[in-house]
Design a protein around this motif. Sequence first.
Motif, short mmCIF file in Angstrom:
data_model
loop_
_atom_site.label_atom_id
_atom_site.label_comp_id
_atom_site.label_asym_id
_atom_site.label_seq_id
_atom_site.Cartn_x
_atom_site.Cartn_y
_atom_site.Cartn_z
N TRP A 86 0.79 -1.22 0.00
CA TRP A 86 0.00 0.00 0.00
C TRP A 86 0.83 1.27 0.00
O TRP A 86 0.29 2.36 -0.18
N PRO A 92 -6.82 -2.24 3.06
CA PRO A 92 -6.82 -2.96 4.33
C PRO A 92 -7.03 -2.07 5.54
O PRO A 92 -7.18 -2.56 6.64
N THR A 140 -7.08 5.71 4.44
CA THR A 140 -6.72 5.57 3.03
C THR A 140 -7.06 6.83 2.23
O THR A 140 -6.34 7.19 1.30
#
Length: 300
Positions: free
Chosen positions: A52, A160, A166
């Motif tokens: 990520w 996740p 995010t």
Amino acid sequence: MTALGPAIWGTTYYVTTEHLPPDRPLLAALLRSLPAGLLLVAATRRLPRGDWWWRSLVLGALNIGAFLPLLFLAAYRLPGGVAATVGAVQPLVVAWLAVGLLGQRLTARVALAAVAGVAGVSLLVLRADAALDWLGVAAALGGAVVMALGTVLGKRWPAPAPLLATTGWQLVVGGVLLLPVTLAVEGLPTGVTAENAAGYAYLGLVGAALAYCLWFRGVRLLPATEVAFLGLLSPVVAAVVGWLALDQDLTAAQLAGAAIVLAALVAAQTGGGTSGADHRVRSGGIGRRARAGRSTATRA
């Protein structure tokens, strides 16, 4: 709730043209993204892990770092109607990308709804005397393409971490990418008034932090094509804001355009857009529950 995001974005053209300094698209994009992103990251205290790190870089570059300056460049160089009409191709671009990246089918209903959406937006906001600036047109089209790719990749890569984290990662990445470009091209801001500061605060807190959280939540929960069609609400809200705040008339053709846009949106939501990968995930879960139920009944 996802539809609230594009509805909020529908106020961007009004705020940009009426309350921000002229000819500062990069500054507007920077101040919309970086402060809001830092606020969300500080609130969640979460950083990316593993893959990520680079995924956040890609999504932040597409959804924020590239999209926002293109959006504001189009807003500054084009009449709002032209920019909105060009940007309305985004659902069709998302539908095409979803075929290869998500395994969805491009159905005739979705394709026709996308074309109808562009036609409805053009009736709603396009004026016969609208001047075409080709740099602005290219910026509007480029913004539609990069946002479409960011939407599809966001669906392909399930996050996740919590939504606020995010969203903050992407806003920070986009803001950091914009910072050196803004300083090099536009320089430090000067003569910012209290009205300008209020406009930037609104675009950052409401137009970025809140609206992007709602949008990315929708990307997580809904098929990518259905999310993209909700973006057509933005020019509808922009027209309503112009009518309410700027005393702009709403003609019969504009009202017909709004009706076409809403019909296209509804058709896309009910047009089997969950085919392909998204459909297999959902139907697989239902199938497992059905098989489990039959097995239990047999044992009984």
